[in-house]
Design an enzyme around this catalytic site. Structure first.
Site, PDB file in Angstrom:
ATOM      1  CG  HIS A 120      -0.432   0.261   2.516  1.00  0.00           C
ATOM      2  ND1 HIS A 120      -0.132  -0.731   3.419  1.00  0.00           N
ATOM      3  CD2 HIS A 120      -0.115   1.413   3.146  1.00  0.00           C
ATOM      4  CE1 HIS A 120       0.331  -0.206   4.533  1.00  0.00           C
ATOM      5  NE2 HIS A 120       0.349   1.098   4.393  1.00  0.00           N
ATOM      6  CG  ASP A 150       0.158  -4.065   2.787  1.00  0.00           C
ATOM      7  OD1 ASP A 150       0.373  -3.571   1.664  1.00  0.00           O
ATOM      8  OD2 ASP A 150      -0.019  -3.379   3.811  1.00  0.00           O
ATOM      9  CB  SER A 226       3.178   1.815   6.078  1.00  0.00           C
ATOM     10  OG  SER A 226       1.963   1.601   6.718  1.00  0.00           O
TER      11      SER A 226
END
Length: 467
Positions: A120, A150, A226
């Protein structure tokens, strides 16, 4: 970590992976445990040991921080999307575009510039830019992605050897063990926070058909973290920071990471094959708890109850039966279906595992070959699908089609498990590969008429807008 993180339980899927699961035995608290096996690899791997003093007074974080901070990078993602058209745009038939920049983190895993991050973080990128801890900046290219877990792999080109982080064994991390989260929250580069492993095998989205398996920590993680590193006190990579659980979108106590063994398996497949090989044990079932164990007269209140064995799968050929209880695999305890999903997700088709089972109150060991998982995720349809076997073709009285084994996104609210997809826009779908080929020709926002057969053999139609 960008706006993709959901409030109250953000997680960009994971789990992935393989074993079809309908959770007929659900714990009172949706908690599970991830375990992943060791595999020989060309990526640096460091085994984890636990001889050090884990009290706060006996832990020195400086060495781990020094090892990691130089190998964690800042990732900028330039995306171009449709803007809101004005009346003048309508008049002249123009399609306005707008640019946006997203930021996240990444971890250098080889000295020649391979970097792991979250899917993402780099999704829909028009251009990627990576900034090292010493402020050197490079253009990056995408090597491959695996949206369901992911994980993404990107690459920068440089003549100089780069600092990198060696993989640890996430199977061996313990609840209560100290860890560091290293990343770039709020564009604050080279930020290090400390915490402990709070739990293992968290499945954040109970609506998802495939159990997820995250490491939970209380190390502070915020938007921008992230794709960054979760490391132990020796600076070994044990997770890729991915999500937070928060009503505000910022850290309020818990964060979640993809276990390093899962990430390593995905990365190795992307580097070697260009895609991720997925294997399966070949069962459906669910975790048991004390109440279920009492009602069924079981001697164990932990394990995976086998409710269905997939025909011709490794489990079927090894003699696993409906009603068996899997208590561990390769010596790793299986307390939840997420444990099983996570462990098998680190294996390749052809690998063999030893499952300890309970059958009629007696323990026995079965050697099971991990077989190729024919289940694929088609994001544009928000469906997980697999090829039909001969029994299913006879049951549904069809020669072609694919079986729906799960739904995601907006379709997650509907129980379509067991339906057979036979046509898209009046074109017959023979198998998964045929469906993939068909979907490659579909444009974003195209209207699709999906023809399905339900368990009664009745034909139903569903209208979707392709993502």
């Amino acid at each position: 970590m960008n706006s993709i993180l959901k409030t109250m339980g953000a997680a960009v899927l994971g789990g992935t992976i393989i074993l079809g699961s309908y959770k007929i035995f659900i714990e009172d608290s949706p908690e599970s445990q991830i375990q992943i096996g060791n595999t020989e690899s060309f990526l640096p791997v460091t085994p984890v040991s636990y001889e050090e003093n884990t009290s706060i007074a006996g832990v020195d974080f400086t060495e781990a921080a020094e090892k990691t901070v130089h190998a964690v990078v800042h990732v900028k993602n330039l995306t171009v999307s449709r803007g809101r058209p004005t009346m003048r745009d309508y008049m002249y038939g123009r399609v306005p575009q707008q640019q946006a920049i997203g930021t996240g983190s990444g971890v250098i895993i080889t000295k020649d510039g391979y970097i792991v991050t979250n899917n993402h973080v780099i999704a829909n990128s028009s251009a990627l830019e990576v900034t090292l801890n010493d402020n050197r900046t490079y253009k990056a290219t995408v090597v491959g992605t695996e949206p369901t877990s992911d994980i993404a792999l990107i690459k920068i080109e440089t003549d100089a050897d780069l600092p990198f982080v060696a993989f640890g064994d996430s199977d061996q991390v313990k609840i209560g063990e100290w860890v560091l989260a290293v990343g770039n929250p709020f564009n604050l580069t080279s930020t290090v926070t400390a915490g402990i492993i709070s739990a293992k095998g968290r499945d954040l989205d109970v609506r998802d058909s495939t159990p997820q398996s995250f490491i939970q920590t209380d190390a502070a993680v915020n938007p921008g973290n992230s794709g960054g590193a979760l490391v132990n006190t020796r600076g070994e990579l044990v997770g890729i920071n991915t999500a937070i659980q928060s009503p505000t979108g910022s850290y309020t106590g818990y964060s979640f990471a993809v276990p390093s063994n899962n990430a390593r398996k995905v990365i190795q497949d992307l580097m070697e094959f260009g895609f991720v090989q997925k294997g399966m044990l070949g069962i459906s079932g669910g975790q048991i708890n004390g109440k279920v164990a009492t009602e069924m007269g079981l001697s164990s209140s932990e394990g995976i109850y086998v409710s269905e064995v997939v025909t011709d799968s490794g489990a079927d050929m090894a003699g696993l039966r409906k009603g068996d209880i899997i208590t561990d695999i390769d010596g790793v305890r299986m307390k939840s279906f997420a444990d099983l999903t996570g462990y098998v997700g680190s294996k390749n088709p052809g690998d063999r595992v030893t499952a300890r089972i309970l059958r009629n109150g007696k323990e026995r060991d079965l050697e099971i070959e991990i077989t190729k998982n024919s289940t694929v995720t088609i994001p544009a349809l928000e469906m997980d699908l697999r090829d039909l076997n001969s029994d299913e073709k006879e049951e549904f009285q069809v020669n072609d089609g694919v079986r729906i084994v799960g739904t995601q996104g907006n379709l997650a609210r509907y129980d379509m498990t067991g339906y057979v997809l036979t046509k898209i826009n009046d074109r017959s779908v023979k198998n998964v590969e045929d469906l993939r080929s068909l979907m490659q020709k579909v444009t974003p926002n195209e209207s699709l008429i999906i023809e399905l057969k339900n368990a009664k053999g009745e034909t139903e139609r569903l209208r979707l807008i392709a993502d």
